[in-house]
Design an enzyme around this catalytic site. Structure first.
Site, PDB file in Angstrom:
ATOM      1  N   HIS A  12       0.791  -1.108   0.024  1.00  0.00           N
ATOM      2  CA  HIS A  12       0.007   0.076  -0.146  1.00  0.00           C
ATOM      3  C   HIS A  12       0.791   1.286   0.001  1.00  0.00           C
ATOM      4  O   HIS A  12       2.117   1.085   0.185  1.00  0.00           O
ATOM      5  CB  HIS A  12      -0.980   0.005   1.327  1.00  0.00           C
ATOM      6  CG  HIS A  12      -0.122   0.221   2.644  1.00  0.00           C
ATOM      7  ND1 HIS A  12       0.255   0.905   2.982  1.00  0.00           N
ATOM      8  CD2 HIS A  12      -0.216  -1.299   3.289  1.00  0.00           C
ATOM      9  CE1 HIS A  12       0.965   0.453   4.203  1.00  0.00           C
ATOM     10  NE2 HIS A  12       0.442  -0.632   4.426  1.00  0.00           N
TER      11      HIS A  12
HETATM   12  P1  TYD Z   1      -1.678  -2.637   7.358  1.00  0.00           P
HETATM   13  O1  TYD Z   1      -1.232  -1.179   7.464  1.00  0.00           O
HETATM   14  O2  TYD Z   1      -2.328  -3.047   6.165  1.00  0.00           O
HETATM   15  O3  TYD Z   1      -0.696  -3.698   7.679  1.00  0.00           O
HETATM   16  P2  TYD Z   1       0.796  -4.200   6.678  1.00  0.00           P
HETATM   17  O4  TYD Z   1       1.104  -2.832   6.094  1.00  0.00           O
HETATM   18  O5  TYD Z   1       1.923  -4.247   7.847  1.00  0.00           O
HETATM   19  O6  TYD Z   1       0.486  -5.378   6.083  1.00  0.00           O
HETATM   20  O7  TYD Z   1      -2.637  -2.994   8.648  1.00  0.00           O
HETATM   21  C1  TYD Z   1      -2.991  -4.057   8.810  1.00  0.00           C
HETATM   22  C2  TYD Z   1      -4.591  -4.174   9.736  1.00  0.00           C
HETATM   23  O8  TYD Z   1      -4.169  -3.377  10.813  1.00  0.00           O
HETATM   24  C3  TYD Z   1      -5.325  -3.347   9.015  1.00  0.00           C
HETATM   25  O9  TYD Z   1      -6.657  -3.985   9.416  1.00  0.00           O
HETATM   26  C4  TYD Z   1      -5.265  -2.093   9.850  1.00  0.00           C
HETATM   27  C5  TYD Z   1      -4.819  -2.332  10.976  1.00  0.00           C
HETATM   28  N1  TYD Z   1      -4.034  -1.391  11.731  1.00  0.00           N
HETATM   29  C6  TYD Z   1      -4.577  -0.528  12.760  1.00  0.00           C
HETATM   30  O10 TYD Z   1      -5.757  -0.902  13.204  1.00  0.00           O
HETATM   31  N2  TYD Z   1      -3.697   0.452  13.372  1.00  0.00           N
HETATM   32  C7  TYD Z   1      -2.521   0.761  12.988  1.00  0.00           C
HETATM   33  O11 TYD Z   1      -1.801   1.506  13.607  1.00  0.00           O
HETATM   34  C8  TYD Z   1      -2.006  -0.138  11.917  1.00  0.00           C
HETATM   35  C9  TYD Z   1      -0.696   0.356  11.202  1.00  0.00           C
HETATM   36  C10 TYD Z   1      -2.812  -1.105  11.260  1.00  0.00           C
END
Ligand code: TYD
Length: 136
Positions: free
Chosen positions: A52
């Site tokens: 992302h």
């Molecule tokens: P995501 O940012 O997609 O993780 P990565 O980039 O590590 O793969 O986040 C994964 C899940 O966690 C998504 O449902 C959003 C949630 N999340 C939060 O609730 N708070 C946060 O600070 C972060 C980074 C993610």
């Protein structure tokens, strides 16, 4: 310019016989105030994180333990950086697509972020991200 390489910062570190102590002061060592800290840990072999970009958010990524690769893509150039030194931080500006992969067992990715969590700040679709970079 390739995203990433120029954004590796050396984190101030005090070393003595007891080991290392690294520290980051908001606004001094990094160009944003840290509003949120999160960390990735227990990442299974072969798993990939990220996939992302963020509209506004800036982040600093640190391999607090172990190592992993960060693929950065600003819509024009792509670059892969391996993080493996807790004394280094990778600054990721807004509008950079990132993928994290090749985590070693027990690796910990510590993230300092400039904003609270906001799903509306994400581009989760690569084509939408590309279109937005072309409109900049
Ligand atoms: P995501 O940012 O997609 O993780 P990565 O980039 O590590 O793969 O986040 C994964 C899940 O966690 C998504 O449902 C959003 C949630 N999340 C939060 O609730 N708070 C946060 O600070 C972060 C980074 C993610």
């Amino acid at each position: 310019m390739l995203p990433g390489t120029q954004d590796l910062i050396q984190i101030r570190t005090i070393n003595d016989v007891r080991g290392n102590l690294s520290f980051i002061e908001s606004g001094q060592d990094i160009p944003f105030k840290t509003e949120r800290i999160y960390y990735l840990h227990g990442v299974p072999q072969g798993a990939e994180r990220g996939g992302h970009a963020h509209k506004q958010l800036k982040q600093l990524l640190i391999a607090a333990s172990g190592s992993f690769d960060v693929v950065l893509d600003d819509g024009k150039n792509k670059n892969t950086i391996t993080l493996s030194d807790p004394r280094q931080g990778l600054l990721i500006e807004s509008m950079v697509w990132r993928e994290l992969k090749n985590f070693t067992e027990g690796a910990v990715c510590l993230v300092l972020a400039s904003e609270h969590y906001d799903e509306a700040d994400y581009f989760r679709n690569y084509d939408d991200f590309l279109i937005a970079t072309q409109q900049q």
